[in-house]
Design a protein around this motif. Structure first.
Motif, mmCIF file in Angstrom:
data_model
loop_
_atom_site.group_PDB
_atom_site.id
_atom_site.type_symbol
_atom_site.label_atom_id
_atom_site.label_comp_id
_atom_site.label_asym_id
_atom_site.label_seq_id
_atom_site.Cartn_x
_atom_site.Cartn_y
_atom_site.Cartn_z
ATOM 1 N N LEU A 11 0.820 -1.224 0.000
ATOM 2 C CA LEU A 11 0.000 0.000 0.000
ATOM 3 C C LEU A 11 0.846 1.263 0.000
ATOM 4 C CD1 LEU A 11 -2.842 -0.856 2.541
ATOM 5 C CD2 LEU A 11 -2.886 -1.046 0.060
ATOM 6 N N GLY A 12 2.057 1.157 0.528
ATOM 7 C CA GLY A 12 2.917 2.343 0.544
ATOM 8 C C GLY A 12 4.127 2.122 1.417
ATOM 9 N N THR A 13 5.053 3.045 1.332
ATOM 10 C CA THR A 13 6.262 2.964 2.155
ATOM 11 C C THR A 13 6.616 4.354 2.665
ATOM 12 O OG1 THR A 13 7.675 3.279 0.225
ATOM 13 C CG2 THR A 13 7.273 1.003 0.910
ATOM 14 N N ALA A 47 12.234 -0.955 -6.179
ATOM 15 C CA ALA A 47 11.411 -1.523 -7.256
ATOM 16 C C ALA A 47 10.429 -2.544 -6.695
ATOM 17 C CB ALA A 47 12.311 -2.172 -8.302
ATOM 18 N N GLN A 50 7.288 -0.889 -4.486
ATOM 19 C CA GLN A 50 6.442 0.137 -5.092
ATOM 20 C C GLN A 50 4.980 -0.142 -4.769
ATOM 21 O OE1 GLN A 50 7.119 3.088 -7.009
ATOM 22 N NE2 GLN A 50 8.999 2.632 -5.914
ATOM 23 N N ARG A 51 4.243 0.958 -4.574
ATOM 24 C CA ARG A 51 2.825 0.826 -4.234
ATOM 25 C C ARG A 51 2.071 0.064 -5.327
ATOM 26 N NH1 ARG A 51 2.271 5.807 -2.925
ATOM 27 N NH2 ARG A 51 1.030 6.603 -4.636
ATOM 28 N N PRO A 77 4.431 -7.351 -10.827
ATOM 29 C CA PRO A 77 4.883 -5.950 -10.754
ATOM 30 C C PRO A 77 3.797 -4.978 -11.216
ATOM 31 C CG PRO A 77 5.807 -6.976 -12.705
ATOM 32 C CD PRO A 77 4.983 -8.039 -12.014
ATOM 33 N N ALA A 79 2.814 -2.070 -10.230
ATOM 34 C CA ALA A 79 3.166 -0.650 -10.351
ATOM 35 C C ALA A 79 3.857 -0.375 -11.679
ATOM 36 C CB ALA A 79 4.061 -0.244 -9.181
ATOM 37 N N ALA A 80 4.853 -1.195 -12.003
ATOM 38 C CA ALA A 80 5.609 -0.962 -13.237
ATOM 39 C C ALA A 80 4.707 -1.063 -14.459
ATOM 40 C CB ALA A 80 6.754 -1.972 -13.343
ATOM 41 N N ASN A 93 -3.834 3.997 -7.760
ATOM 42 C CA ASN A 93 -3.537 4.909 -6.653
ATOM 43 C C ASN A 93 -4.772 5.154 -5.799
ATOM 44 O OD1 ASN A 93 -0.897 5.722 -6.307
ATOM 45 N ND2 ASN A 93 -0.964 7.133 -8.020
#
Lengths: 251, 197
Positions: A11-13, A47, A50-51, A77, A79-80, A93
């Protein structure tokens, strides 16, 4: 020692020191929880954390309520893959910000997690995924105990021509029963009632509908506004609605 | 160990990036052992920089003159503006030596988690510079993160009506990178962004 391993969505960092991060993740059984991810701020670690990424995580801590430490390997992946498309990224998001803002920590929400994975699977469909996104928000409301009743008209009991939702009760209202109150009711896009063609205007109405109840029933109780990411998604879809009529057939 | 002056010096040095308490003690000791050659010149340089260096009102770069040396440099391509997140990114691009246009420092990226919205970014001078004419392309050199990409997409939407071309840095395999050690996300974006060869 407490320990669990499970697939989770990042969810986030937040940075912790120079090379580490405190990661917030969301799993089916664990709900939303945090842990210290060593090296999460490094090039390789960033990498991974990532959210939106789906990772196979392992959490270890002395007690369940402690921060603990997280390690992980990539499963998908997300997010990528979403970064190249503005709408995909906006939906991702917004969904993650809603989960992060609406759910309490350490509370299992298996359906929300399953629905979130399903939504992530639909992101690549582009604008057509917006119908899925709105359904996901309605399901999130239901999981939090604020489900909308769209099955029949709250006034007449009719199941026909359900075009509105009462902002007070969250129940559907038919066109015939709306009468002089129709201007004060929320529009009910038809794709929420079953397979139906949907356009940017319908997605906009859907976001307005779910956003109203999320803001009133979920975020207002926490004395918070709707997340910024959710507002930006609405702005983007509203701009799409004003520009052109995208039509698609929902699956 | 020492007086309060030394403890304060170590504590302040320890707050700098790359320095923990142990390396701060080593740095403090080195300075204290060579006050004439290291400490006093450093103190003078810090004082002078704190007094003179300010953000450029046109691009947000840090310089002792305003507008900054890059904004007024005659050899720069004034039709190109490269948008970056911070001054550190500007320094990195300048080190590469391949870009000769102007810059614009946003001062951050949109962040869902931290609640950073468009109003928190340094956007007005960029819009004013483009509206004034002469800029034909804006290069978005923001990080390959979710926040960086979200900011790039949002900024593209804002710039589109102004009639400038918008491009962004490519993503993919780094120079010297072996395929089998790349992370899944980098590989995925490299495949998506593949081009005829």
């Amino acid at each position: 020692m407490m320990e669990w391993s499970a697939p989770v969505v990042v969810l986030g960092t937040r940075p912790f020191g120079e090379g580490d991060v405190v990661a917030t993740v969301f799993g089916a059984e664990q709900g939303m929880c945090r842990g210290l991810a060593r090296g999460g701020g490094s090039r390789r670690g960033a990498a991974l954390w990532q959210r939106g990424n789906l990772v196979s995580a392992r959490w270890v801590g002395r007690l369940a309520e402690q921060l603990g430490s997280l390690s992980a390997e990539m499963i998908h992946p997300t997010a990528a893959l979403a970064m190249a498309d503005g709408l995909q990224l906006a939906m991702l998001n917004a969904a993650l910000a809603l989960v992060e803002g609406a759910l309490p920590e350490h509370e299992a929400h298996r359906e929300v997690f399953a629905d979130l994975l399903d939504l992530i699977g639909h992101l690549a469909e582009g604008p057509a995924a917006l119908a899925e996104y709105v359904r996901w928000e309605i399901a999130l409301l239901a999981a939090l105990g604020y489900g909308l009743d769209l099955s029949r008209c709250a006034v007449s009991g009719s199941t026909e021509r359900l075009f509105f939702v009462s902002p007070r009760t969250g129940r559907a209202v038919s066109l015939d029963a709306a009468g002089p109150w129709r201007e004060r009711l929320l529009k009910l896009p038809q794709f929420l009632l079953g397979p139906a063609a949907s356009s940017a205007n319908d997605w906009c109405d859907g976001l307005k509908l779910s956003g109203y109840f999320l803001a009133r029933n979920v975020f207002a109780l926490k004395h918070k506004p709707l997340p910024q990411a959710r507002l930006l998604l609405y702005d983007r879809v509203a701009a799409m609605a004003s520009e052109t009529e995208h039509t698609c057939q929902t699956p | 160990m020492g007086g309060p002056e030394i403890e304060r010096l170590i504590a302040l040095l320890g707050k700098l990036p790359g320095l923990g308490p142990r390396s701060a003690r080593r740095a403090a000791l080195k300075l204290l052992q060579n006050p004439e050659t290291r400490m006093l010149p450093l103190a003078a340089a810090l004082s002078e920089a704190a007094r003179a260096v300010r953000p450029c009102r046109e691009c947000g770069n840090l310089d002792s003159c305003d507008p900054c040396a890059i904004c007024v440099a005659p050899g720069r391509e004034r039709k190109l503006v490269c948008v970056i997140e911070g001054v550190g990114d500007l320094w990195a691009l300048e080190r590469s030596g391949v870009y000769r246009g102007l810059y614009h420092v946003l001062g951050g990226t949109l962040s869902a988690l931290d609640g950073i919205g468009p109003e928190d970014l340094n956007l007005a001078p960029l819009m004013a510079r483009i509206a004034a004419g002469g800029v034909t392309e804006v290069i978005l050199a923001l990080g390959a993160t979710v926040d960086g990409a979200a900011t790039a997409h949002w900024l593209t939407e804002q710039l589109r009506p102004l009639g400038v071309a918008v491009s962004r840095l490519a993503q993919g395999v780094p120079i010297g990178g072996a395929i089998d050690v790349l992370d899944d996300g980098t590989l995925a974006t490299a495949l998506v962004a593949r081009r005829p060869f």
